[in-house]
Design an enzyme around this catalytic site. Sequence first.
Site, PDB file in Angstrom:
ATOM      1  N   THR A  67       0.820  -1.211   0.000  1.00  0.00           N
ATOM      2  CA  THR A  67       0.000   0.000   0.000  1.00  0.00           C
ATOM      3  C   THR A  67       0.852   1.259   0.000  1.00  0.00           C
ATOM      4  OG1 THR A  67      -1.719  -1.215   1.164  1.00  0.00           O
ATOM      5  CG2 THR A  67      -1.905   1.178   1.154  1.00  0.00           C
ATOM      6  N   CYS A  68       1.898   1.277   0.810  1.00  0.00           N
ATOM      7  CA  CYS A  68       2.766   2.455   0.863  1.00  0.00           C
ATOM      8  C   CYS A  68       3.498   2.647  -0.458  1.00  0.00           C
ATOM      9  CB  CYS A  68       3.758   2.341   2.012  1.00  0.00           C
ATOM     10  SG  CYS A  68       2.945   2.301   3.621  1.00  0.00           S
ATOM     11  N   SER A  69       3.878   1.553  -1.091  1.00  0.00           N
ATOM     12  CA  SER A  69       4.568   1.640  -2.379  1.00  0.00           C
ATOM     13  C   SER A  69       3.633   2.096  -3.491  1.00  0.00           C
ATOM     14  CB  SER A  69       5.206   0.297  -2.741  1.00  0.00           C
ATOM     15  OG  SER A  69       6.272   0.021  -1.856  1.00  0.00           O
TER      16      SER A  69
END
Length: 152
Positions: A67-69
């Site tokens: 998700t962060c990527s």
Amino acid sequence: MASLLAGATKTAHHLATSLLSAAEVKVGSTIPVQVPVKEDAPDKTLTFESIKGKNVFVGVPGAFTVTCSEQVPQYIKAYEEFKQRGVDNIYIVMVNDVFVAKAWKEQLGSHSPVRFIADDQGAFTGALGMLFDASDLLGAPPMPHARSGTFW
């Protein structure tokens, strides 16, 4: 296996987002400027004491998470738009070591001035009241100064 890991990572991010939404950090909040973090080398710390102006701090549960990527590249892509709106810097802060922070920035292909900051001891994140133990989902030994699923 990859889809299982992706699902677990998204679950971890959702849990972190849910827990952190109750945190007291809001637009215009004062940050703990004297807490040391790292950007370039494991033996070289910096603090945010000298920064001025309008800055964006993006805290992520961990580098390389699915998700962060997906989200962080949007800040990189919009860097010039942020600058046009008066933002001086964008800081991506993660509870990872400086090597991981640098590798993630490189993997994301970021040649922009967005700064990837390693909060390798969790001190900055903890001072904000946003440190939580995600070791069950992201690995690493449990953090002795964070309780599972709660704020420090």
